[in-house]
Motif scaffolding. Sequence first.
Motif, PDB file in Angstrom:
ATOM      1  N   ALA A 188      15.159  26.628  30.745  1.00 30.50           N
ATOM      2  CA  ALA A 188      15.280  27.747  31.684  1.00 30.50           C
ATOM      3  C   ALA A 188      16.371  28.713  31.228  1.00 30.50           C
ATOM      4  O   ALA A 188      17.439  28.297  30.781  1.00 30.50           O
ATOM      5  CB  ALA A 188      15.585  27.217  33.081  1.00 30.50           C
ATOM      6  N   LYS A 189      16.106  29.989  31.386  1.00 31.37           N
ATOM      7  CA  LYS A 189      17.069  31.021  31.001  1.00 31.37           C
ATOM      8  C   LYS A 189      17.979  31.352  32.180  1.00 31.37           C
ATOM      9  O   LYS A 189      17.533  31.428  33.329  1.00 31.37           O
ATOM     10  CB  LYS A 189      16.327  32.275  30.547  1.00 31.37           C
ATOM     11  CG  LYS A 189      17.183  33.258  29.776  1.00 31.37           C
ATOM     12  CD  LYS A 189      16.337  34.371  29.181  1.00 31.37           C
ATOM     13  CE  LYS A 189      17.184  35.310  28.349  1.00 31.37           C
ATOM     14  NZ  LYS A 189      16.379  36.392  27.735  1.00 31.37           N
ATOM     15  N   PHE A 190      19.251  31.538  31.877  1.00 28.21           N
ATOM     16  CA  PHE A 190      20.217  31.841  32.936  1.00 28.21           C
ATOM     17  C   PHE A 190      20.122  33.311  33.326  1.00 28.21           C
ATOM     18  O   PHE A 190      20.181  34.205  32.472  1.00 28.21           O
ATOM     19  CB  PHE A 190      21.635  31.530  32.444  1.00 28.21           C
ATOM     20  CG  PHE A 190      22.708  31.951  33.406  1.00 28.21           C
ATOM     21  CD1 PHE A 190      22.962  31.235  34.555  1.00 28.21           C
ATOM     22  CD2 PHE A 190      23.468  33.086  33.158  1.00 28.21           C
ATOM     23  CE1 PHE A 190      23.950  31.622  35.444  1.00 28.21           C
ATOM     24  CE2 PHE A 190      24.459  33.489  34.025  1.00 28.21           C
ATOM     25  CZ  PHE A 190      24.700  32.752  35.173  1.00 28.21           C
ATOM     26  N   THR A 191      19.969  33.566  34.624  1.00 27.91           N
ATOM     27  CA  THR A 191      19.904  34.940  35.131  1.00 27.91           C
ATOM     28  C   THR A 191      20.671  35.021  36.449  1.00 27.91           C
ATOM     29  O   THR A 191      20.942  34.007  37.099  1.00 27.91           O
ATOM     30  CB  THR A 191      18.442  35.375  35.384  1.00 27.91           C
ATOM     31  OG1 THR A 191      17.818  34.434  36.263  1.00 27.91           O
ATOM     32  CG2 THR A 191      17.665  35.461  34.085  1.00 27.91           C
ATOM     33  N   LEU A 192      21.007  36.241  36.816  1.00 25.67           N
ATOM     34  CA  LEU A 192      21.680  36.502  38.083  1.00 25.67           C
ATOM     35  C   LEU A 192      20.805  37.431  38.912  1.00 25.67           C
ATOM     36  O   LEU A 192      20.300  38.440  38.408  1.00 25.67           O
ATOM     37  CB  LEU A 192      23.054  37.148  37.862  1.00 25.67           C
ATOM     38  CG  LEU A 192      24.156  36.252  37.294  1.00 25.67           C
ATOM     39  CD1 LEU A 192      25.391  37.080  36.973  1.00 25.67           C
ATOM     40  CD2 LEU A 192      24.508  35.139  38.258  1.00 25.67           C
ATOM     41  N   SER A 193      20.634  37.106  40.178  1.00 27.27           N
ATOM     42  CA  SER A 193      19.882  37.979  41.083  1.00 27.27           C
ATOM     43  C   SER A 193      20.853  38.880  41.846  1.00 27.27           C
ATOM     44  O   SER A 193      22.073  38.779  41.694  1.00 27.27           O
ATOM     45  CB  SER A 193      19.037  37.149  42.054  1.00 27.27           C
ATOM     46  OG  SER A 193      19.872  36.338  42.864  1.00 27.27           O
ATOM     47  N   LYS A 194      20.300  39.721  42.672  1.00 24.98           N
ATOM     48  CA  LYS A 194      21.114  40.706  43.382  1.00 24.98           C
ATOM     49  C   LYS A 194      22.082  40.059  44.362  1.00 24.98           C
ATOM     50  O   LYS A 194      23.191  40.546  44.586  1.00 24.98           O
ATOM     51  CB  LYS A 194      20.191  41.679  44.120  1.00 24.98           C
ATOM     52  CG  LYS A 194      20.905  42.853  44.769  1.00 24.98           C
ATOM     53  CD  LYS A 194      19.912  43.805  45.403  1.00 24.98           C
ATOM     54  CE  LYS A 194      20.615  44.990  46.050  1.00 24.98           C
ATOM     55  NZ  LYS A 194      19.656  45.918  46.681  1.00 24.98           N
ATOM     56  N   SER A 195      21.684  38.944  44.952  1.00 23.95           N
ATOM     57  CA  SER A 195      22.518  38.305  45.970  1.00 23.95           C
ATOM     58  C   SER A 195      23.484  37.278  45.392  1.00 23.95           C
ATOM     59  O   SER A 195      24.297  36.702  46.142  1.00 23.95           O
ATOM     60  CB  SER A 195      21.627  37.618  47.004  1.00 23.95           C
ATOM     61  OG  SER A 195      20.800  36.647  46.388  1.00 23.95           O
ATOM     62  N   ASP A 196      23.440  37.019  44.085  1.00 25.83           N
ATOM     63  CA  ASP A 196      24.334  36.034  43.479  1.00 25.83           C
ATOM     64  C   ASP A 196      25.751  36.584  43.332  1.00 25.83           C
ATOM     65  O   ASP A 196      25.940  37.764  43.010  1.00 25.83           O
ATOM     66  CB  ASP A 196      23.811  35.620  42.104  1.00 25.83           C
ATOM     67  CG  ASP A 196      22.569  34.765  42.206  1.00 25.83           C
ATOM     68  OD1 ASP A 196      22.390  34.129  43.248  1.00 25.83           O
ATOM     69  OD2 ASP A 196      21.778  34.732  41.234  1.00 25.83           O
ATOM     70  N   LYS A 197      26.732  35.736  43.549  1.00 24.77           N
ATOM     71  CA  LYS A 197      28.133  36.102  43.387  1.00 24.77           C
ATOM     72  C   LYS A 197      28.712  35.272  42.245  1.00 24.77           C
ATOM     73  O   LYS A 197      28.988  34.068  42.409  1.00 24.77           O
ATOM     74  CB  LYS A 197      28.890  35.846  44.685  1.00 24.77           C
ATOM     75  CG  LYS A 197      28.370  36.687  45.851  1.00 24.77           C
ATOM     76  CD  LYS A 197      29.121  36.393  47.129  1.00 24.77           C
ATOM     77  CE  LYS A 197      28.572  37.227  48.289  1.00 24.77           C
ATOM     78  NZ  LYS A 197      29.271  36.942  49.568  1.00 24.77           N
ATOM     79  N   PRO A 198      28.903  35.858  41.066  1.00 25.71           N
ATOM     80  CA  PRO A 198      29.321  35.078  39.896  1.00 25.71           C
ATOM     81  C   PRO A 198      30.643  34.347  40.095  1.00 25.71           C
ATOM     82  O   PRO A 198      30.824  33.241  39.572  1.00 25.71           O
ATOM     83  CB  PRO A 198      29.426  36.130  38.793  1.00 25.71           C
ATOM     84  CG  PRO A 198      28.564  37.254  39.261  1.00 25.71           C
ATOM     85  CD  PRO A 198      28.654  37.256  40.740  1.00 25.71           C
ATOM     86  N   HIS A 199      31.571  34.938  40.843  1.00 26.73           N
ATOM     87  CA  HIS A 199      32.878  34.311  40.994  1.00 26.73           C
ATOM     88  C   HIS A 199      32.834  33.079  41.901  1.00 26.73           C
ATOM     89  O   HIS A 199      33.791  32.311  41.970  1.00 26.73           O
ATOM     90  CB  HIS A 199      33.879  35.321  41.556  1.00 26.73           C
ATOM     91  CG  HIS A 199      33.529  35.863  42.910  1.00 26.73           C
ATOM     92  ND1 HIS A 199      32.508  36.754  43.108  1.00 26.73           N
ATOM     93  CD2 HIS A 199      34.069  35.602  44.135  1.00 26.73           C
ATOM     94  CE1 HIS A 199      32.421  37.051  44.406  1.00 26.73           C
ATOM     95  NE2 HIS A 199      33.351  36.368  45.043  1.00 26.73           N
TER      96      HIS A 199
END
Length: 203
Positions: A188-199
């Motif tokens: 699986a490839k790592f991705t961020l969606s609009k609602s994700d908070k990286p911190h």
Amino acid sequence: MARGQKVLKLRAQAKKVTLKYETTAPVVGAVGKYYPADDIVHKKGPTPVRNAPKVRASIVPGTVLILLAGRFRGKRVVCLKQLESGLLLVTGPYNLNGVPLRRVNQKYVIATSTKVPLTGVDVSKITDALFKREATSEKEGEEALFEAGAAPKPTVTSPERKAFQNAVDGALKASIDKVQLLGAYLTAKFTLSKSDKPHLLKF
């Protein structure tokens, strides 16, 4: 007496200074009015010793990393070891997610809490020399002019590198198959969606 005439009289009475040159030979080196025709090669000091940077405590052999830059950004890879240059040796493995043996800088990876056992994986003979590109002879004159618009030559992987890749992939695949869903996680490839908070994410 006018002020101007007084100044001229004082100047006439002042002691005159004459400059005497000892020689008319040209000055050697880059000091003086005239410079030599040839470039002067100055002696440089000793080359400083650059030690390999220290690897983060969260990165150990077997740690699953997320690549943040380069051709395979977003892919999950397995860290194998640190090379002499300080770069990290990683692989997908290639038969699982298409990432071959590569060198990456630790600045451009995210270390996760997932570990892959490296049982049977031998990377002691893999060094920075394995990734050195072959020297290509640059053509000059008309030959270079005609080949300026030609398509670049494809990169050829050495048989030695292919042998190392197959050996590492075989040992890693056996360890990955023992853990449930680990193969799907690496694929699986790592991705961020609009609602994700990286911190707030825990890797």
